[in-house]
Design an enzyme around this catalytic site. Structure first.
Site, PDB file in Angstrom:
ATOM      1  N   SER A  37       0.855  -1.188   0.000  1.00  0.00           N
ATOM      2  CA  SER A  37       0.000   0.000   0.000  1.00  0.00           C
ATOM      3  C   SER A  37       0.887   1.233   0.000  1.00  0.00           C
ATOM      4  O   SER A  37       2.052   1.172   0.421  1.00  0.00           O
ATOM      5  CB  SER A  37      -0.885   0.021   1.253  1.00  0.00           C
ATOM      6  OG  SER A  37      -1.551   1.265   1.389  1.00  0.00           O
TER       7      SER A  37
ATOM      8  N   TYR B 189      -3.544  -1.090  10.525  1.00  0.00           N
ATOM      9  CA  TYR B 189      -3.363  -1.388   9.101  1.00  0.00           C
ATOM     10  C   TYR B 189      -1.995  -0.930   8.618  1.00  0.00           C
ATOM     11  O   TYR B 189      -1.282  -1.696   7.950  1.00  0.00           O
ATOM     12  CB  TYR B 189      -4.457  -0.707   8.277  1.00  0.00           C
ATOM     13  CG  TYR B 189      -4.318  -0.962   6.796  1.00  0.00           C
ATOM     14  CD1 TYR B 189      -4.521  -2.233   6.269  1.00  0.00           C
ATOM     15  CD2 TYR B 189      -3.979   0.064   5.919  1.00  0.00           C
ATOM     16  CE1 TYR B 189      -4.384  -2.482   4.914  1.00  0.00           C
ATOM     17  CE2 TYR B 189      -3.849  -0.172   4.563  1.00  0.00           C
ATOM     18  CZ  TYR B 189      -4.053  -1.441   4.066  1.00  0.00           C
ATOM     19  OH  TYR B 189      -3.912  -1.675   2.727  1.00  0.00           O
TER      20      TYR B 189
END
Length: 237
Positions: free
Chosen positions: A137, A150
């Site tokens: 990400s 996360y």
């Protein structure tokens, strides 16, 4: 030197049932690759040039079964795409949620990759190279409010990717970290195609980046690809 063809190459893809993973499977098969796709639920999944196996990346036995089939097929590349999200304040992170996110995003990458390392070493002994692409990400290098769990998982996944690149250089393993920003998928229990995602990246955009990394000439290693939709605020790690 020209790019490498994907025709006839065998690529294993995790998290292959929908979103980015499914787009990666489709993009690779269109390029002539043979794909082994793994996901928790593969019921009804079909794609010319691909086969699908049940895969829980947090379960060592499931990973070993998937890796065994990948080795049988002569896998030369792995795309670690399986992942989950969780966005809550630090005080609301429970041990159960920590394990769910970390086991999927970090342990899953470690287990699936680790199960193929000896195979990749054997390919090197035969004069063949191998590749790993980890879809992480754009937040593998930054964080934000409610993103502790996360982003911690993505920081860790980035560290695993970098360590693997150092280790793999000795046996011709090329490692790429692919870091997409906002993508219109089912991520975070949302629906694909929601109006507010209209200008976000498409799964196909990310899939084409995977194709780019895997098609790079043998003398070229794509260490990292960072991509954002133009509507997303400019951000670097």
């Amino acid at each position: 030197m020209s790019e490498q063809t994907l025709t006839g190459r065998v690529v294993a893809v995790t998290g292959a049932s929908k979103g980015i993973g499914r787009a990666v499977v489709q993009a690779l098969t269109l390029q002539g690759a043979r794909v082994l796709g793994g996901a928790r639920d593969v019921m009804g999944l079909t794609e010319p040039g691909a086969e699908f196996l049940p895969l829980d990346v947090t379960d060592p036995a499931s990973v070993q079964a998937f890796a065994a089939r990948a080795r049988e097929l002569g896998v030369g590349a792995l795309v670690n795409n399986a992942g989950v999200g969780s966005f809550v304040p630090v005080q609301d992170i429970t041990p159960e949620e920590y394990r769910r996110v970390m086991d999927t995003n970090v342990l899953g990458t470690i287990l699936t990759t680790g199960a193929l390392i000896e195979h990749f070493r054997a390919r090197h002994a035969q004069g063949l190279g191998s590749q790993v692409v980890n879809v992480t990400s754009d937040v593998s290098g930054r964080t934000f409010a409610n993103g502790a769990l996360y982003t911690a998982s993505k920081f860790a996944q980035r560290a695993v990717t970098h360590a693997l690149a150092y280790e793999g250089q000795g046996y011709s393993l090329r490692v790429t970290e692919l870091r997409p920003g906002m993508v219109d998928t089912y991520f975070g229990d949302t629906q694909q195609g929601e109006a507010h995602k209209a200008a976000w990246l498409r799964p196909e955009d990310v899939a084409q980046a995977v194709v780019y990394a895997l098609s790079a000439p043998a003398h070229l290693r794509v260490d990292e690809v960072l991509l954002h939709p133009t509507v997303q605020e400019v951000a670097y790690p």
